[in-house]
Design an enzyme around this catalytic site. Structure first.
Site, mmCIF file in Angstrom:
data_model
loop_
_atom_site.group_PDB
_atom_site.id
_atom_site.type_symbol
_atom_site.label_atom_id
_atom_site.label_comp_id
_atom_site.label_asym_id
_atom_site.label_seq_id
_atom_site.Cartn_x
_atom_site.Cartn_y
_atom_site.Cartn_z
ATOM 1 N N GLY A 117 -5.888 17.269 42.080
ATOM 2 C CA GLY A 117 -4.717 16.291 42.106
ATOM 3 C C GLY A 117 -3.525 16.947 41.204
ATOM 4 N N THR A 118 -3.217 18.245 41.347
ATOM 5 C CA THR A 118 -1.945 18.429 40.678
ATOM 6 C C THR A 118 -0.734 18.272 41.285
ATOM 7 O OG1 THR A 118 -1.814 20.823 41.813
ATOM 8 C CG2 THR A 118 -3.405 20.882 39.737
ATOM 9 N N ASN A 119 -0.928 18.147 42.632
ATOM 10 C CA ASN A 119 0.374 17.607 43.330
ATOM 11 C C ASN A 119 0.592 15.990 43.087
ATOM 12 O OD1 ASN A 119 1.854 19.276 45.626
ATOM 13 N ND2 ASN A 119 -0.387 20.014 45.761
ATOM 14 N N ILE A 131 -8.497 15.201 58.423
ATOM 15 C CA ILE A 131 -7.630 15.099 59.524
ATOM 16 C C ILE A 131 -7.512 13.511 59.807
ATOM 17 C CG2 ILE A 131 -7.075 15.764 62.004
ATOM 18 C CD1 ILE A 131 -7.104 18.174 60.252
ATOM 19 N N HIS A 152 1.939 21.395 52.819
ATOM 20 C CA HIS A 152 1.214 22.405 53.277
ATOM 21 C C HIS A 152 1.480 23.710 52.606
ATOM 22 C CE1 HIS A 152 -0.815 24.711 56.180
ATOM 23 N NE2 HIS A 152 -0.146 25.623 56.547
ATOM 24 N N GLU A 156 -0.064 16.249 65.943
ATOM 25 C CA GLU A 156 -0.647 17.706 65.834
ATOM 26 C C GLU A 156 -0.452 18.011 64.501
ATOM 27 O OE1 GLU A 156 1.917 20.248 67.945
ATOM 28 O OE2 GLU A 156 1.047 22.057 67.194
ATOM 29 N N ALA A 194 5.608 25.478 43.379
ATOM 30 C CA ALA A 194 6.874 25.083 44.267
ATOM 31 C C ALA A 194 6.463 23.837 44.896
ATOM 32 C CB ALA A 194 6.986 26.205 45.340
#
Ligand code: GRF
Length: 203
Positions: free
Chosen positions: A11-13, A91, A108, A142, A172
């Site tokens: 969970g760092t994002n 997914i 990503h 996709e 980043a």
């Protein structure tokens, strides 16, 4: 804009998104964090921030459709307008992606369209690229192919390992994902009918 964040682990994002949404200038309010795995650190981060959490354990569902259906119900319960996949390792089915088209962002760890799929950082090292990075994009049916919103490049340094490069890319990510969330939450950017990005202020 009411935001739901889907996670699977550290969970760092998520932390970066929560920190940004707390700013008075933010257009985003994170109203729920959903994890497909119980007991992960991301759930603790959300609770510490006073954000409601739900666990939808994919192992308890017989099909992807049933799992996605439960995720959908939780998002509707919290009246979510925008979904951020922050290290979410499942997914999503076509039906879910279609319903939420233009409302789901994913991060990503590569400069898409290069290095789709898993181990993107390792693919970059093996390809010998000098620039790696991360991409925030709208989720399309996709995998790793939706319209790109924000990218940030990082240098590949001599002697880099998969871990050292992943760490640099993750720093980043923690800038790119909040920036992309704000662009979409504020209405500055949206997904056009043709599947391309539309920048609102430019006619
Ligand atoms: C990040 O490396 C991201 O690129 C990938 O999964 C990882 C999530 O890490 N999708 P965290 O759970 O946000 O720390």
């Amino acid at each position: 804009t009411r935001v739901g964040v889907l996670i699977s682990g550290t969970g760092t994002n998520l932390q970066a998104l929560m920190d940004r949404a707390r700013r008075p200038s933010s257009s985003a309010e994170i109203v729920v964090v959903i994890s497909n795995r119980p007991g992960v650190q991301g759930l603790k981060r959300a609770s510490l921030a006073g954000i409601q959490t739900r666990v939808v354990d994919h192992k308890l569902y017989g099909s992807r459709a049933e799992f996605d259906g439960t995720i959908d119900r939780v998002l509707e319960e919290f009246k979510v307008d925008l979904v951020c996949l922050a290290g979410f390792m499942r997914i999503l089915t076509g039906a879910f992606v279609k319903k939420w088209s233009g409302k789901v962002l994913n991060i990503h760890p590569s400069l898409l369209p290069s290095f789709k799929g898993v181990n993107a950082q390792k693919q970059a090292l093996q390809a010998g690229v000098r620039l790696a990075g991360c991409t925030v994009h709208f989720v399309a049916e996709e995998v790793d192919a939706g319209a790109i919103i924000v990218q940030e490049a990082v240098p590949v340094v001599a002697g880099d390992t998969e871990e050292s490069l992943s760490d640099r890319i993750r720093e980043a990510e923690h800038r790119a994902f909040p920036a992309a969330m704000e662009l979409v939450a504020s209405g500055a950017v949206q997904l056009g009918e043709d599947g391309h990005i539309v920048w609102k202020q430019h006619s």
